[in-house]
Design an enzyme around this catalytic site. Sequence first.
Site, PDB file in Angstrom:
ATOM      1  N   ASP A   1       0.972  -1.366   0.015  1.00 42.74           N
ATOM      2  CA  ASP A   1      -0.083  -0.124   0.036  1.00 42.74           C
ATOM      3  C   ASP A   1       0.895   1.290   0.008  1.00 42.74           C
ATOM      4  O   ASP A   1       1.785   1.154   0.527  1.00 42.74           O
ATOM      5  CB  ASP A   1      -0.937  -0.071   1.294  1.00 42.74           C
ATOM      6  N   LYS A   2       0.324   2.279  -0.333  1.00 40.87           N
ATOM      7  CA  LYS A   2       1.038   3.452  -0.488  1.00 40.87           C
ATOM      8  C   LYS A   2       1.663   4.145   0.776  1.00 40.87           C
ATOM      9  O   LYS A   2       2.827   4.219   0.725  1.00 40.87           O
ATOM     10  CB  LYS A   2       0.256   4.681  -0.880  1.00 40.87           C
TER      11      LYS A   2
END
Length: 341
Positions: free
Chosen positions: A162-163
């Site tokens: 995830d970012k």
Amino acid sequence: MEQTGAIISIPPLIDGEEEQDPGSQVEWRHGTIALAQHGQRIDRALVGLLPEFSRSYLQQMLESGQVQINHQRATKAAQRVKAGDALEIEIRPTLQSQAFKPEAMDLRVVYQDEHLLVVDKPAGLVVHPAPGNWSGTLLNGLLALDPQSALLPRAGIVHRLDKDTSGLMVVARSRLAMDALVRAIAAREVSRQYLALAHHPWTAASPLPVQTAIGRDPRNRLRMAVVDLDKAQGKAARTDVVLLGNAPAGCFVRCILHTGRTHQIRVHMASLGHPLVGDGVYGGKPEAGMQRQALHAVHLAFAHPITGVALEFEAPLPTDFAALLQAWSLRYNPLERASRP
């Protein structure tokens, strides 16, 4: 250029062969269908000529009339190609078509050889271009770092973080390595361990195997959730949670992945009543300067996809993660790494 094992043999570009209209900045790609691809659907064949684009996007290009076979427009993805067919593809300057471009960035490379590299991704870096993030992604950085990655689907990316999750990722540098790594991940032969800081002291058993399926949250399509497979669509998921330390405000745990579902650790921890610090999507709140989800991919181990040599990597703690540990009067000893059951 010619791609070994590619779906289409692409002749080398020479001066004047790549046609462009300076006004519209339209790019044309040319290729010839190889004998081995005779009878394939055209959307599948196009993947070999345009590996930087997803198959769904190539289907959109077909529907919009951007693909020609033997100078005749092709619009149906199911159309079959023949050996020797000449393809011409018009690439228009949309956001997505311009997303797969090299962008120099400071990437921390932990390991590199001719077949793969391992990077330590910082929090805040998106892995792959998508709506809202068409540039400045890890993929853009990989294209600048390693020009040959342009010949691979997704620039060799075989799994994602995830970012706002930091830590280790393995990236392929050859098609042979990419295919082998994809198979190894699917066969659960790649060991991935994460460190997490979550709200509320841990009171359950340790280690705790969490085996609850994950699917799209029916009440919020932007979230994932624990689901009952008898009532909703989803996939089986397993995370082993090991307690490393408790504090009055929360717990410090190691999470060992056995599957790789979207938001798996975040969803499993929230379902246990321990949302990750900073993870507003699943009920977490900022704590001691930690504004993003307190999740770090600390350990990665796998057999080299070509040589078979065992590889093992450990990522140092990011500054924000270490600061929260200190604020909670907790410490991390890498030597206490849990072995995968």
